[in-house]
Scaffold this motif. Structure first.
Motif, mmCIF file in Angstrom:
data_model
loop_
_atom_site.group_PDB
_atom_site.id
_atom_site.type_symbol
_atom_site.label_atom_id
_atom_site.label_comp_id
_atom_site.label_asym_id
_atom_site.label_seq_id
_atom_site.Cartn_x
_atom_site.Cartn_y
_atom_site.Cartn_z
ATOM 1 N N VAL A 32 0.862 -1.177 0.000
ATOM 2 C CA VAL A 32 0.000 0.000 0.000
ATOM 3 C C VAL A 32 0.902 1.233 0.000
ATOM 4 C CG1 VAL A 32 -0.209 0.187 2.508
ATOM 5 C CG2 VAL A 32 -2.035 1.052 1.058
ATOM 6 N N GLU A 33 0.415 2.293 -0.631
ATOM 7 C CA GLU A 33 1.152 3.554 -0.654
ATOM 8 C C GLU A 33 0.527 4.485 0.381
ATOM 9 O OE1 GLU A 33 2.845 5.798 -4.366
ATOM 10 O OE2 GLU A 33 0.792 6.462 -3.992
ATOM 11 N N ALA A 34 1.351 4.990 1.295
ATOM 12 C CA ALA A 34 0.862 5.851 2.377
ATOM 13 C C ALA A 34 1.562 7.200 2.302
ATOM 14 C CB ALA A 34 1.137 5.202 3.725
ATOM 15 N N GLY A 35 0.839 8.239 2.700
ATOM 16 C CA GLY A 35 1.440 9.561 2.801
ATOM 17 C C GLY A 35 2.329 9.633 4.029
ATOM 18 N N LEU A 36 3.213 10.597 4.051
ATOM 19 C CA LEU A 36 4.185 10.732 5.126
ATOM 20 C C LEU A 36 4.145 12.165 5.638
ATOM 21 C CD1 LEU A 36 6.537 9.234 6.550
ATOM 22 C CD2 LEU A 36 7.998 9.970 4.699
ATOM 23 N N LEU A 115 9.086 -0.340 2.206
ATOM 24 C CA LEU A 115 9.886 -0.817 1.078
ATOM 25 C C LEU A 115 10.632 0.316 0.397
ATOM 26 C CD1 LEU A 115 7.290 -3.333 -0.362
ATOM 27 C CD2 LEU A 115 9.275 -3.816 1.072
ATOM 28 N N ASP A 116 10.006 1.480 0.295
ATOM 29 C CA ASP A 116 10.706 2.644 -0.251
ATOM 30 C C ASP A 116 9.986 3.927 0.132
ATOM 31 O OD1 ASP A 116 8.579 3.129 -2.022
ATOM 32 O OD2 ASP A 116 9.584 2.233 -3.730
ATOM 33 N N ILE A 117 10.721 5.027 0.047
ATOM 34 C CA ILE A 117 10.154 6.366 0.167
ATOM 35 C C ILE A 117 10.390 7.024 -1.178
ATOM 36 C CG2 ILE A 117 10.285 8.608 1.300
ATOM 37 C CD1 ILE A 117 11.287 7.240 3.800
ATOM 38 N N HIS A 118 9.330 7.547 -1.749
ATOM 39 C CA HIS A 118 9.453 8.156 -3.072
ATOM 40 C C HIS A 118 8.592 9.410 -3.153
ATOM 41 C CE1 HIS A 118 5.950 5.492 -3.320
ATOM 42 N NE2 HIS A 118 5.469 6.365 -4.184
ATOM 43 N N VAL A 127 5.291 6.654 1.127
ATOM 44 C CA VAL A 127 5.992 5.455 1.586
ATOM 45 C C VAL A 127 5.242 4.249 1.045
ATOM 46 C CG1 VAL A 127 6.672 4.098 3.593
ATOM 47 C CG2 VAL A 127 6.727 6.561 3.711
ATOM 48 N N THR A 128 5.961 3.310 0.443
ATOM 49 C CA THR A 128 5.358 2.053 0.043
ATOM 50 C C THR A 128 5.556 1.072 1.189
ATOM 51 O OG1 THR A 128 5.911 2.495 -2.259
ATOM 52 C CG2 THR A 128 5.317 0.240 -1.694
ATOM 53 N N LEU A 129 4.445 0.654 1.788
ATOM 54 C CA LEU A 129 4.470 -0.290 2.905
ATOM 55 C C LEU A 129 4.093 -1.669 2.393
ATOM 56 C CD1 LEU A 129 2.612 1.587 5.763
ATOM 57 C CD2 LEU A 129 5.036 1.093 5.636
ATOM 58 N N GLY A 130 4.770 -2.675 2.895
ATOM 59 C CA GLY A 130 4.429 -4.045 2.561
ATOM 60 C C GLY A 130 4.029 -4.798 3.811
#
Length: 164
Positions: A32-36, A115-118, A127-130
């Motif tokens: 899932v892609e989450a805001g930061l 998994l990454d911050i983009h 942030v891509t969370l797995g």
């Protein structure tokens, strides 16, 4: 559409930090892609691409999901850039997603792995969370063997004239 402008080596969109061992140490079930939530100097420092999230993890606090132990170095370009480099940072998710992930963590013992911050096309940090299950040593060995076989198979097919 014009290409985004860069300021002295800054990343306007693209990957700012990556957790390469995340997919190796965990079997990722869903992402899932989450805001930061960041402060101004943190965003500037993140755009320089020197952040690390290899030891970072996401967890629940007060009914919200937070990112812990991620390292964003202090921004050197300004005087007012003092912030805690390893401070917990709030992640922005829907209430339904939050309850789903909290339930998965408590029920099945899964982990939320960043998994990454983009930066997306609009320049917003994400942030891509797995949601992942930890792998055992023999599972890691199997993953390495499978990856090596796929690489060798592709090399053999290219040498035979077939492009797979």
């Amino acid at each position: 559409m014009a290409a985004p402008k860069k300021k002295s080596g800054m990343i306007s969109h693209g990957i700012a930090a990556q957790n390469r061992k995340g997919r190796f140490d965990y079997t990722i079930l869903e992402t899932v892609e989450a805001g930061l939530v960041l402060k101004g100097p943190e965003v500037k420092s993140l755009r320089l691409g020197r952040a690390t999230i290899t030891e970072a993890y996401a967890g629940e606090r007060d009914g919200e999901i937070w990112l812990y132990n991620s390292y964003i170095p202090e921004y050197q370009g300004g005087v007012l850039s003092r912030f805690d480099t390893r401070a917990p940072r709030k992640l922005l998710l829907n209430r339904k997603q939050i309850s789903h992930f909290i339930g998965a963590i408590t029920r099945s013992g899964a982990s939320l792995v960043p998994l990454d911050i983009h930066f997306n096309a609009r320049g917003v940090a994400k942030v891509t969370l797995g949601l992942g299950q930890g792998r055992k040593k023999e599972d890691k060995r199997h993953a390495i063997a499978e990856r090596d076989w796929q690489r060798d198979k592709a090399r053999l097919m290219r040498s035979k004239g077939r492009d797979y």
